[in-house]
Write an enzyme that holds these catalytic residues in place. Structure first.
Site, PDB file in Angstrom:
ATOM      1  N   GLU A  25      -4.960   4.315   5.382  1.00 53.89           N
ATOM      2  CA  GLU A  25      -4.135   3.340   4.650  1.00 53.89           C
ATOM      3  C   GLU A  25      -4.706   1.935   4.925  1.00 53.89           C
ATOM      4  O   GLU A  25      -5.150   1.657   6.046  1.00 53.89           O
ATOM      5  CB  GLU A  25      -2.702   3.419   5.201  1.00 53.89           C
ATOM      6  CG  GLU A  25      -1.735   2.385   4.667  1.00 53.89           C
ATOM      7  CD  GLU A  25      -0.401   2.351   5.442  1.00 53.89           C
ATOM      8  OE1 GLU A  25      -0.428   2.394   6.704  1.00 53.89           O
ATOM      9  OE2 GLU A  25       0.648   2.269   4.792  1.00 53.89           O
TER      10      GLU A  25
ATOM     11  N   ASN B  63       1.138  -1.244  -1.839  1.00 52.87           N
ATOM     12  CA  ASN B  63       0.335  -0.557  -0.829  1.00 52.87           C
ATOM     13  C   ASN B  63      -0.147   0.720  -1.521  1.00 52.87           C
ATOM     14  O   ASN B  63       0.637   1.631  -1.778  1.00 52.87           O
ATOM     15  CB  ASN B  63       1.219  -0.257   0.393  1.00 52.87           C
ATOM     16  CG  ASN B  63       0.430   0.297   1.553  1.00 52.87           C
ATOM     17  OD1 ASN B  63      -0.701   0.756   1.385  1.00 52.87           O
ATOM     18  ND2 ASN B  63       1.025   0.277   2.735  1.00 52.87           N
TER      19      ASN B  63
ATOM     20  N   LYS C 162       2.673   3.281  -2.548  1.00 50.60           N
ATOM     21  CA  LYS C 162       3.581   3.739  -1.481  1.00 50.60           C
ATOM     22  C   LYS C 162       5.050   3.547  -1.840  1.00 50.60           C
ATOM     23  O   LYS C 162       5.473   2.447  -2.226  1.00 50.60           O
ATOM     24  CB  LYS C 162       3.243   2.974  -0.196  1.00 50.60           C
ATOM     25  CG  LYS C 162       3.970   3.450   1.053  1.00 50.60           C
ATOM     26  CD  LYS C 162       3.372   2.750   2.263  1.00 50.60           C
ATOM     27  CE  LYS C 162       4.017   3.112   3.573  1.00 50.60           C
ATOM     28  NZ  LYS C 162       3.363   2.433   4.701  1.00 50.60           N
TER      29      LYS C 162
ATOM     30  N   ASN D 132      -1.236   3.693   9.399  1.00 42.34           N
ATOM     31  CA  ASN D 132      -1.378   2.689  10.476  1.00 42.34           C
ATOM     32  C   ASN D 132      -0.056   2.753  11.223  1.00 42.34           C
ATOM     33  O   ASN D 132       0.956   2.230  10.745  1.00 42.34           O
ATOM     34  CB  ASN D 132      -1.511   1.276   9.917  1.00 42.34           C
ATOM     35  CG  ASN D 132      -2.845   0.999   9.237  1.00 42.34           C
ATOM     36  OD1 ASN D 132      -3.755   0.440   9.822  1.00 42.34           O
ATOM     37  ND2 ASN D 132      -2.950   1.372   7.976  1.00 42.34           N
TER      38      ASN D 132
HETATM   39  N1  CDV Z   1       2.349   1.843   8.040  1.00 40.74           N
HETATM   40  C1  CDV Z   1       3.480   2.562   8.251  1.00 40.74           C
HETATM   41  O1  CDV Z   1       4.102   3.036   7.310  1.00 40.74           O
HETATM   42  N2  CDV Z   1       3.867   2.697   9.539  1.00 40.74           N
HETATM   43  C2  CDV Z   1       5.088   3.363   9.928  1.00 40.74           C
HETATM   44  C3  CDV Z   1       5.628   2.747  11.202  1.00 40.74           C
HETATM   45  C4  CDV Z   1       6.323   1.496  10.934  1.00 40.74           C
HETATM   46  C5  CDV Z   1       6.585   3.663  11.898  1.00 40.74           C
HETATM   47  C6  CDV Z   1       4.871   4.859  10.145  1.00 40.74           C
HETATM   48  O2  CDV Z   1       5.701   5.631   9.670  1.00 40.74           O
HETATM   49  O3  CDV Z   1       3.935   5.235  10.843  1.00 40.74           O
END
Ligand code: CDV
Length: 311
Positions: free
Chosen positions: A49, A109, A126, A196
Site C-alpha cells: 500500500e 488510497n 480503499k 502499512n
Molecule cells: N494503513 C492501515 O490501514 N493501517 C491500519 C492500522 C491503522 C491499524 C491496519 O489495519 O493495519
C-alpha cells in the site's frame, strides 16, 4: 481460466521509505524486486500500500501543496513508467498501491492491477479507511487516512489476470470479513493487498505482538472461510523513526501460511499457488450455492453498528 491451475505468486515486501527518498529511488527498489521475482518463477508480483512514498498519513498537513507531493496525478507517470516497462519486458503482472489525486481533485488510497503487457486492468480505492481526521496532539503520531482520503467508490471487484480471478483490497480492509466474502461471491481465487501497519496503536496500549497476531489471524481465517489464496505485502521497518510491522505472507485456502518474510527490509517471497486447493473447498465445505443462508444474514447489510437484539 488457468488451465494448469497454478500460478507463480510473489509478494515484494518493502523496507522503510523515508520522507527524503525520491520516487526514482523507490522505483529502482521495486525494479530490483520485480527482476528477482521473475527469476524465482513469479507471474504476478504484489507490492505494498502507498508503495511510492513514506506512510504520510502519520503527519498532520494543512497545506494542500505540501500534501500533493505524496499523490500521483496520473498512472503511469514518467517516474513510475520504468516499472511498467520492466514488467512488460519480463512478462509479469503486478499489484501496486499509491495515493491517487484525480483530475477533479479527489483523493483516494488506491491500488491497481497491471497485466503482463503493462496495461492497467483493474483499479481499487480503499473502502475501510482507519484512523481519524482531527489533529491528535497527544498522540505519538497521526493516522489521518480519514482526512486525506475519500472512501473508495469502486466497490470490491474482481479482475482476470493470467487466467486467474483476482480481488484487491488495501490494508485495513483485510480485517473485515465482508471484504473477502464480497470478492469470493464473485469467484475470486486470489486476494492481493498491501499494508502499512504501525507497530504502535495510538488509541490504546495494545501489546506490540498483537499487531502481528491480528494481522495474521485476519488473513488466515478469511483465506480459509472464502477458499482463496491471500498475498499480503507490507511496507515495514522504521520510516524516519516510526516503526511498522513486517510479516508479509502468502496464505493458502487451507488457512496455512505458505511463505512469510523474515526481515523488515525489501524482500521477495514466492510460491507456486495451486488453485485447485481453493476449488476443492468451494465444491464441498464452502459450496456457497448449496450451504449459504443469506435470508439469515440480512443484518449484515441493513445495520452498520451493533444494535439491540432482534425481537
Ligand atoms: N494503513 C492501515 O490501514 N493501517 C491500519 C492500522 C491503522 C491499524 C491496519 O489495519 O493495519
Amino acid at each position: 481460466m488457468n488451465s494448469n491451475r497454478a500460478i507463480g505468486l510473489a509478494v515484494a515486501q518493502m523496507g522503510p521509505v523515508n520522507l527524503a527518498d525520491s520516487r526514482e529511488a523507490v522505483v529502482r527498489r521495486l525494479l530490483e524486486m520485480l527482476r528477482e521475482a521473475k527469476s524465482r518463477g513469479a507471474e504476478v508480483v504484489v507490492f505494498p500500500e502507498l508503495a511510492l512514498t513514506t506512510f504520510f498519513p502519520r503527519y498532520w498537513m494543512e497545506d494542500e501543496g505540501e500534501l500533493d507531493r505524496f499523490f500521483e496525478k496520473t498512472m503511469p507517470n514518467p517516474r513510475v513508467q520504468p516499472l511498467f516497462d520492466e514488467a512488460k519486458k519480463l512478462g509479469l503482472g503486478f499489484y501496486l498501491g499509491y495515493a491517487e489525486l484525480t483530475p477533479e481533485g479527489r483523493r483516494f488510497n488506491t491500488s491497481i492491477l497491471v497485466d503482463k503487457t503493462g496495461n492497467i486492468i483493474g483499479k481499487y480505492r480503499k473502502i475501510h479507511l482507519p484512523g481519524h481526521s482531527d489533529h491528535k496532539l497527544e498522540a505519538p503520531f497521526q493516522h489521518l487516512e480519514k482526512k486525506y482520503f475519500e472512501v473508495g467508490d469502486l466497490g470490491f471487484r474482481v479482475f482476470d489476470l493470467h487466467d486467474t480471478r483476482f480481488g484487491m483490497c488495501l490494508c485495513n480492509d483485510r480485517r473485515w470479513p465482508e471484504t473477502y466474502r464480497v470478492l469470493s461471491l464473485q469467484s475470486a481465487e486470489i486476494v492481493v493487498l498491501g499494508y502499512n501497519t504501525p507497530s504502535v496503536n495510538i488509541h490504546w496500549n495494545e501489546p506490540v505482538h498483537l499487531r502481528t497476531t491480528t494481522h495474521l489471524i485476519s488473513l488466515q481465517a478469511n483465506a480459509y472461510q472464502n477458499a482463496l489464496w491471500v498475498a499480503a505485502a507490507a511496507k515495514c521497518g522504521s520510516e524516519d523513526g516510526f516503526h511498522m510491522i513486517g510479516s508479509s505472507v502468502i496464505v493458502a485456502p487451507t488457512g496455512e501460511l505458505v511463505a512469510r518474510a523474515l526481515t523488515e527490509d525489501d524482500e521477495v517471497i514466492v510460491v507456486k499457488a495451486d488453485l485447485r486447493i481453493g476449488e476443492n473447498f468451494r465444491k464441498h465445505v464452502f459450496n456457497f450455492a448449496k450451504h449459504r443462508r443469506p435470508e439469515f444474514y440480512r443484518l449484515i447489510v441493513d445495520r452498520v453498528g451493533a444494535g439491540e437484539p432482534l425481537p
